[in-house]
Scaffold this motif. Structure first.
Motif, PDB file in Angstrom:
ATOM      1  N   UNK A 123       0.843  -1.185   0.000  1.00  0.00           N
ATOM      2  CA  UNK A 123       0.000   0.000   0.000  1.00  0.00           C
ATOM      3  C   UNK A 123       0.888   1.249   0.000  1.00  0.00           C
ATOM      4  N   UNK A 124       0.311   2.412  -0.349  1.00  0.00           N
ATOM      5  CA  UNK A 124       1.119   3.634  -0.407  1.00  0.00           C
ATOM      6  C   UNK A 124       1.902   3.931   0.864  1.00  0.00           C
ATOM      7  N   UNK A 125       1.322   3.647   2.039  1.00  0.00           N
ATOM      8  CA  UNK A 125       2.039   3.952   3.282  1.00  0.00           C
ATOM      9  C   UNK A 125       3.190   2.991   3.551  1.00  0.00           C
ATOM     10  N   UNK A 126       3.330   1.975   2.690  1.00  0.00           N
ATOM     11  CA  UNK A 126       4.451   1.035   2.788  1.00  0.00           C
ATOM     12  C   UNK A 126       5.514   1.313   1.736  1.00  0.00           C
ATOM     13  N   UNK A 127       5.332   2.389   0.997  1.00  0.00           N
ATOM     14  CA  UNK A 127       6.243   2.745  -0.086  1.00  0.00           C
ATOM     15  C   UNK A 127       6.872   4.106   0.179  1.00  0.00           C
ATOM     16  N   UNK A 128       8.054   4.317  -0.380  1.00  0.00           N
ATOM     17  CA  UNK A 128       8.691   5.623  -0.300  1.00  0.00           C
ATOM     18  C   UNK A 128       7.993   6.601  -1.241  1.00  0.00           C
TER      19      UNK A 128
END
Length: 204
Positions: A123-128
């Motif tokens: 998910x986006x919050x797991x990506x830079x």
């Protein structure tokens, strides 16, 4: 009490060109981007996109143009936080009526293209920030739009991530995709083949 934002804009962008438009905050570049991206219609003047007279098109026609002809990349990514990268890239193809199996295949290929083949389930919050922007680029290009419109695509990124994003744009441009990039950073603008400047609503 009508406020005129853009004045006498005369701009021709041809298929396959990689163009940057540079301007400070308040210069009119966001208004110009909204017009080019068919998010707004000009109150007067003429804008033709791939044979369509935008100022004469109705809402249904404009929606179809945005859906099928234009890919958008924004500074703040505009990803859906509760779903993973793969589903984010699939989203525009749902509106295009592409079936689930083909949609998933195309989304996977687009993410692999931008170097995120191993991050599809994140998910986006797991990506830079740089990875989120690559997801956004994959989403924008997955339907093979005629025009890729990028608004401050490196504005929220560190310099290394910004260079990676510009390398993806250069590759897409070399393959014939038309790219228009709005930015306030001269170094980023110089990555394009042609650079215009906007100041006080006028283009130079």
């Amino acid at each position: 009490n009508e406020l005129e934002i853009l004045h006498g804009i005369d701009l021709d962008i041809h298929e396959g060109e990689f163009v940057s438009i540079v301007g400070a905050s308040g210069s009119g570049k966001s208004t110009l981007m909204n017009l080019i991206g068919v998010l707004d219609k000009p109150t007067e003047g003429h804008y033709r996109l791939d044979g369509t007279d935008v100022e004469l098109a109705d809402d249904r026609e404009l929606s179809a143009i945005r859906n099928r002809k234009i890919g958008f990349v924004f500074q703040n990514f505009n990803l859906i936080s509760r779903t993973n990268a793969l589903k984010n890239v699939e989203l525009p193809m749902i509106y295009q009526g592409i079936g689930a199996r083909k949609r998933k295949k195309m989304a996977k290929e687009a993410l692999e293209r931008v170097g995120l083949g191993e991050r599809m389930k994140h998910r986006p919050n797991q990506l830079s920030g740089g990875q989120c922007q690559r997801v956004a680029i994959a989403r924008a290009m997955v339907g093979k739009p005629d025009l890729l419109l990028a608004d401050e695509p490196t504005g929220a990124l560190d310099s290394k991530s910004g260079e990676q994003i510009m390398e993806i744009f250069r590759q897409l441009s070399q393959e014939g995709m038309t790219i228009i990039m709005i930015t306030h950073e001269q170094a980023i603008a110089d990555c394009a083949d042609k650079c215009y400047y906007i100041r006080d609503g006028e283009l130079y």
